[in-house]
Structures are given as C-alpha cells and as structure tokens.
Design a protein around this motif. Structure first.
Motif, mmCIF file in Angstrom:
data_model
loop_
_atom_site.group_PDB
_atom_site.id
_atom_site.type_symbol
_atom_site.label_atom_id
_atom_site.label_comp_id
_atom_site.label_asym_id
_atom_site.label_seq_id
_atom_site.Cartn_x
_atom_site.Cartn_y
_atom_site.Cartn_z
ATOM 1 N N TRP A 179 13.517 0.252 -49.148
ATOM 2 C CA TRP A 179 12.984 -1.035 -48.721
ATOM 3 C C TRP A 179 13.244 -2.115 -49.772
ATOM 4 O O TRP A 179 13.097 -1.889 -50.973
ATOM 5 C CB TRP A 179 11.471 -0.940 -48.491
ATOM 6 C CG TRP A 179 11.095 -0.354 -47.169
ATOM 7 C CD1 TRP A 179 10.829 0.957 -46.887
ATOM 8 C CD2 TRP A 179 10.945 -1.062 -45.946
ATOM 9 N NE1 TRP A 179 10.520 1.105 -45.558
ATOM 10 C CE2 TRP A 179 10.578 -0.122 -44.950
ATOM 11 C CE3 TRP A 179 11.071 -2.394 -45.571
ATOM 12 C CZ2 TRP A 179 10.348 -0.473 -43.634
ATOM 13 C CZ3 TRP A 179 10.849 -2.756 -44.260
ATOM 14 C CH2 TRP A 179 10.494 -1.802 -43.299
ATOM 15 N N PRO A 183 11.941 -6.103 -50.108
ATOM 16 C CA PRO A 183 11.353 -5.688 -51.392
ATOM 17 C C PRO A 183 10.660 -4.331 -51.276
ATOM 18 O O PRO A 183 10.153 -3.964 -50.214
ATOM 19 C CB PRO A 183 10.355 -6.804 -51.704
ATOM 20 C CG PRO A 183 10.002 -7.375 -50.371
ATOM 21 C CD PRO A 183 11.230 -7.272 -49.531
ATOM 22 N N ALA A 184 10.582 -3.613 -52.379
ATOM 23 C CA ALA A 184 10.129 -2.217 -52.383
ATOM 24 C C ALA A 184 8.677 -2.059 -51.947
ATOM 25 O O ALA A 184 8.310 -1.032 -51.362
ATOM 26 C CB ALA A 184 10.323 -1.627 -53.779
ATOM 27 N N HIS A 185 7.848 -3.065 -52.201
ATOM 28 C CA HIS A 185 6.417 -2.908 -51.918
ATOM 29 C C HIS A 185 6.120 -2.827 -50.414
ATOM 30 O O HIS A 185 5.040 -2.402 -50.021
ATOM 31 C CB HIS A 185 5.622 -4.064 -52.537
ATOM 32 C CG HIS A 185 5.943 -5.416 -51.976
ATOM 33 N ND1 HIS A 185 5.427 -5.870 -50.767
ATOM 34 C CD2 HIS A 185 6.743 -6.402 -52.442
ATOM 35 C CE1 HIS A 185 5.885 -7.080 -50.536
ATOM 36 N NE2 HIS A 185 6.688 -7.437 -51.524
ATOM 37 N N VAL A 186 7.086 -3.211 -49.575
ATOM 38 C CA VAL A 186 6.865 -3.164 -48.126
ATOM 39 C C VAL A 186 6.706 -1.721 -47.643
ATOM 40 O O VAL A 186 5.958 -1.448 -46.704
ATOM 41 C CB VAL A 186 8.018 -3.862 -47.376
ATOM 42 C CG1 VAL A 186 7.864 -3.720 -45.862
ATOM 43 C CG2 VAL A 186 8.070 -5.335 -47.756
ATOM 44 N N LYS A 187 7.398 -0.787 -48.310
ATOM 45 C CA LYS A 187 7.359 0.627 -47.883
ATOM 46 C C LYS A 187 5.929 1.146 -47.797
ATOM 47 O O LYS A 187 5.524 1.721 -46.777
ATOM 48 C CB LYS A 187 8.166 1.496 -48.842
ATOM 49 C CG LYS A 187 8.046 2.989 -48.526
ATOM 50 C CD LYS A 187 8.783 3.868 -49.533
ATOM 51 C CE LYS A 187 10.270 3.820 -49.318
ATOM 52 N NZ LYS A 187 10.974 4.834 -50.135
ATOM 53 N N GLU A 188 5.140 0.979 -48.862
ATOM 54 C CA GLU A 188 3.757 1.454 -48.866
ATOM 55 C C GLU A 188 2.777 0.346 -48.520
ATOM 56 O O GLU A 188 1.600 0.602 -48.281
ATOM 57 C CB GLU A 188 3.399 2.037 -50.239
ATOM 58 C CG GLU A 188 4.287 3.178 -50.678
ATOM 59 C CD GLU A 188 4.189 4.374 -49.739
ATOM 60 O OE1 GLU A 188 3.186 4.491 -49.008
ATOM 61 O OE2 GLU A 188 5.133 5.197 -49.742
ATOM 62 N N GLY A 189 3.264 -0.890 -48.470
ATOM 63 C CA GLY A 189 2.403 -2.035 -48.209
ATOM 64 C C GLY A 189 2.270 -2.339 -46.735
ATOM 65 O O GLY A 189 1.702 -1.551 -45.977
ATOM 66 N N ARG A 190 2.855 -3.459 -46.326
ATOM 67 C CA ARG A 190 2.651 -3.921 -44.957
ATOM 68 C C ARG A 190 3.129 -2.901 -43.922
ATOM 69 O O ARG A 190 2.415 -2.589 -42.978
ATOM 70 C CB ARG A 190 3.365 -5.256 -44.750
ATOM 71 C CG ARG A 190 3.153 -5.837 -43.369
ATOM 72 C CD ARG A 190 3.717 -7.228 -43.262
ATOM 73 N NE ARG A 190 3.487 -7.784 -41.934
ATOM 74 C CZ ARG A 190 3.858 -8.990 -41.553
ATOM 75 N NH1 ARG A 190 4.446 -9.800 -42.409
ATOM 76 N NH2 ARG A 190 3.620 -9.408 -40.320
#
Length: 361
Positions: free
Chosen positions: A326, A328-335
C-alpha cells in the motif's frame, strides 16, 4: 417526471428524453474532466443503461449466486422514505447536518416489582432521541458489565446506570447497587399496546453496545428501526414490530396513522405524559443524516434487500490485504484495514434508482 407525465408521453419517449439529457452535458463534462487532470478513457466509456454494461453486471451476479454468496433478507438500512430507496454508506456521508432533536426519558414499569421486596412502583428509566420508535419496542438492553442503581423518591423507584445518576436531579436517594447481570430477564409492561407481538417480548436482554457515557445505560430495542436492535432481536429471539409504511408514515394500527414518523414525536411525547410514563424531555444536538437527493431526514428501516454475503469472505480478504504493498503504507492497517475488520454483508439492490434490473429469476 411524474407517473402521469410518463404515461402521457409514453415509456419509449421518456427513455429517449432521459438519454438525450445525459448526452446534452457529455461534452461539457469531458472538458471539465480534462481541465482537472482526471485520467479517464473517455473515448470508450461504460454507460450504465447500455446492454453491454447490464449484461456484464448480470454475469457478475450469476458468479456471486454460483458461489452461494447471494441472499435475500431483511436488514435495517439507512432509508429515504420520500425517494423510496435505501442509501449506501457513501451516500449517507454526503448529507449529515447538525440538528437539535427532542430527546425523552421514559419510564417502563416493571411487571413484578414485588420481586424487589420494595413497597413502591419500580421503573426502568430509558433515554431515546427517536420517540417515534417507541410503539415498536419489544425489549430493553442493559450491559451486563455495568453497575446499575435503584434510586427512590416519593414511593417511586427508577433503575438506571450508576454513572448516569445525574440525570435524575435533586431529591433521589440511591437504595441499592446491582450489576447488569442481576437485572437480565426482568419483565416490564408494554409501553403502547396497539401492536401484539407473536413471541415473547418486553424483558431485559444483555448487549455490549450499551454504554453509560450518555442516556441512562438502558437502551430500548425496536428491531425494525436500528441495526444494533435487529442484531439483539436475532440473538434473543425477539419479535419484530413494524408499524411504519414505506413512505415513512405510521400504519393504521396506530393513532398517528398517516403521519410522517419524525413529525409524530411531539404527539407521542404528549401521550406518554398523559400515561404518566414521561420522566423529562430535553433537546439533543447531534449530527443527523439527510437524503442527498431531496433533503428528507433519513430513517433506519428494515427492508427486504438482496445481499452479497461479504462476511463469508472477510477473513480471506484480511489475509490477502497483507500481501498488498500500500502507498501510503498506513492505509493497509488504517482506513482500509479497519474497513475490512468491520466488513458487513453488502446490500446492493435499490428501488427506483440505479436502473439495472437484477436477474434474480
């Protein structure tokens, strides 16, 4: 156009006018799309009313059916009574407004107060911002993990969460503390007796969604008008009372027949006051969804819909999400990751809008 206008000009002419209106703005839309740098293949668009689009969608639905993922069920959905259709979460997000709605504190009389060995009438105190749902009440939900109290004043006893004692005002004396588990299964009298349930009702059930951050720590359950309510009904084998027609008006069983439900809040509150069941009222400011098409207040309403059982694919999708890079990477565990964890069955059928007939036959 109204049905009378369509009948006058004929269905074929109506379809022609609809297509004409689409193409009238096509060139302008394409110019604006290029100006904002939106990358689309505008020379080969898909158009939802053309046969090749409809046939492709039918192919997808057939695949869903073959995999055993297609089902019809009642589900509480955000619903516009004026448009006569359910709305998706994306549509709902377009129409929230800050409003002040009437909220009321209601007393539900406990059927067997002698079981408490107290010489006073006992009531569960319940807070709601939707008085119109009270005629459909079938249960009260408490949280087994919360601490509740019995408070007494003038030979009247009210039960509510300990942390919500402040809603009572002056003069009330706490006479007992008890856990939520201790009041599970307690029976109470039906608030409005216009509708008769077809199975056991009017008792307390346990539910984790009940909190003591607002209200009274006791939630009234009307399964046809709340997603959590419907889940509680299925878990506890509760009946479903559904006295609201698809146009949002009360049905003939109730004295408010023909009145749009949110317009009936005042009359219902006055009726409760005459019965001696109203504790107090206040205005409650909160965010409430309105239809993005017509600005009508949205109702949460049980309707029959066709669903894709995405819940059966949830774990597989969570695993596959870990294989995706993903950015940006934070989307994977985020939204996106959060959305996968809360994934629900997808109600994809609509009434009056979207226009592709579903090949359920």
């Amino acid at each position: 156009k109204s049905k009378a206008e369509i009948d006058r000009i004929g269905v074929a002419e109506f379809k022609r006018l609809c297509k004409e209106s689409v193409w009238k703005y096509k060139d302008e839309w394409e110019k604006n799309t290029r100006r904002i740098g939106f990358w689309l293949d505008m020379d080969h668009p898909y158009i939802t009313y053309e046969n090749n689009y409809i046939e492709s969608l039918w192919w997808v639905i057939k695949k869903v059916f073959d995999k055993g993922l297609l089902t019809e069920d009642y589900k509480v959905l955000p619903y516009c009574a004026r448009c006569g259709t359910g709305l998706s979460s994306h549509e709902i997000a377009q129409g929230y407004k800050t409003v002040k709605d009437p909220s009321i504190y209601v007393k539900f009389e406990i059927s067997n107060p002698e079981s408490y060995k107290l010489k006073a009438k006992s009531y569960f105190l319940v807070w709601t911002t939707t008085p119109w749902t009270l005629p459909a009440n079938v249960a009260l939900a408490v949280n087994p993990k919360l601490i509740y109290i019995r408070a007494m004043k003038d030979k009247e006893i009210l039960i509510l969460a300990k942390n919500r004692l402040q809603v009572l005002g002056d003069g009330w004396k706490v006479i007992e503390e008890l856990s939520g588990k201790e009041i599970l299964g307690e029976e109470y009298s039906q608030l409005f007796d216009y509708l008769k349930p077809d199975k056991k009702a009017f008792f307390t059930v346990g539910a984790d969604f009940v909190s003591d951050s607002d209200g009274t720590g006791i939630v009234h359950i009307a399964p046809a008008y709340g997603e959590d309510d419907m889940a509680a009904a299925r878990e506890n084998d509760l009946p479903v009372l559904h006295p609201v027609k698809e146009n949002g008006e009360f049905s003939a069983e109730l004295p408010w027949q023909g009145v749009f439900v949110k317009d009936a809040d005042k009359a219902i509150t006055e009726d409760l006051e005459l019965k001696g069941s109203l504790f107090k009222t206040e205005l409650y400011e909160h965010e409430y969804p309105f239809c993005w098409r017509c600005d009508t207040p949205i109702l949460y309403y049980a309707r029959k819909s066709w669903f894709i059982k995405m819940s059966l694919l949830k774990e597989r999708m969570i695993v596959n999400n870990q294989k995706i890079n993903w950015i940006p990477a934070h989307v994977k565990e985020g939204r996106f990751g959060g959305w996968l964890k809360e994934m629900k069955d997808w109600a994809f059928s609509r009434d009056r809008y979207w226009g592709t007939p579903l090949p359920i036959w």
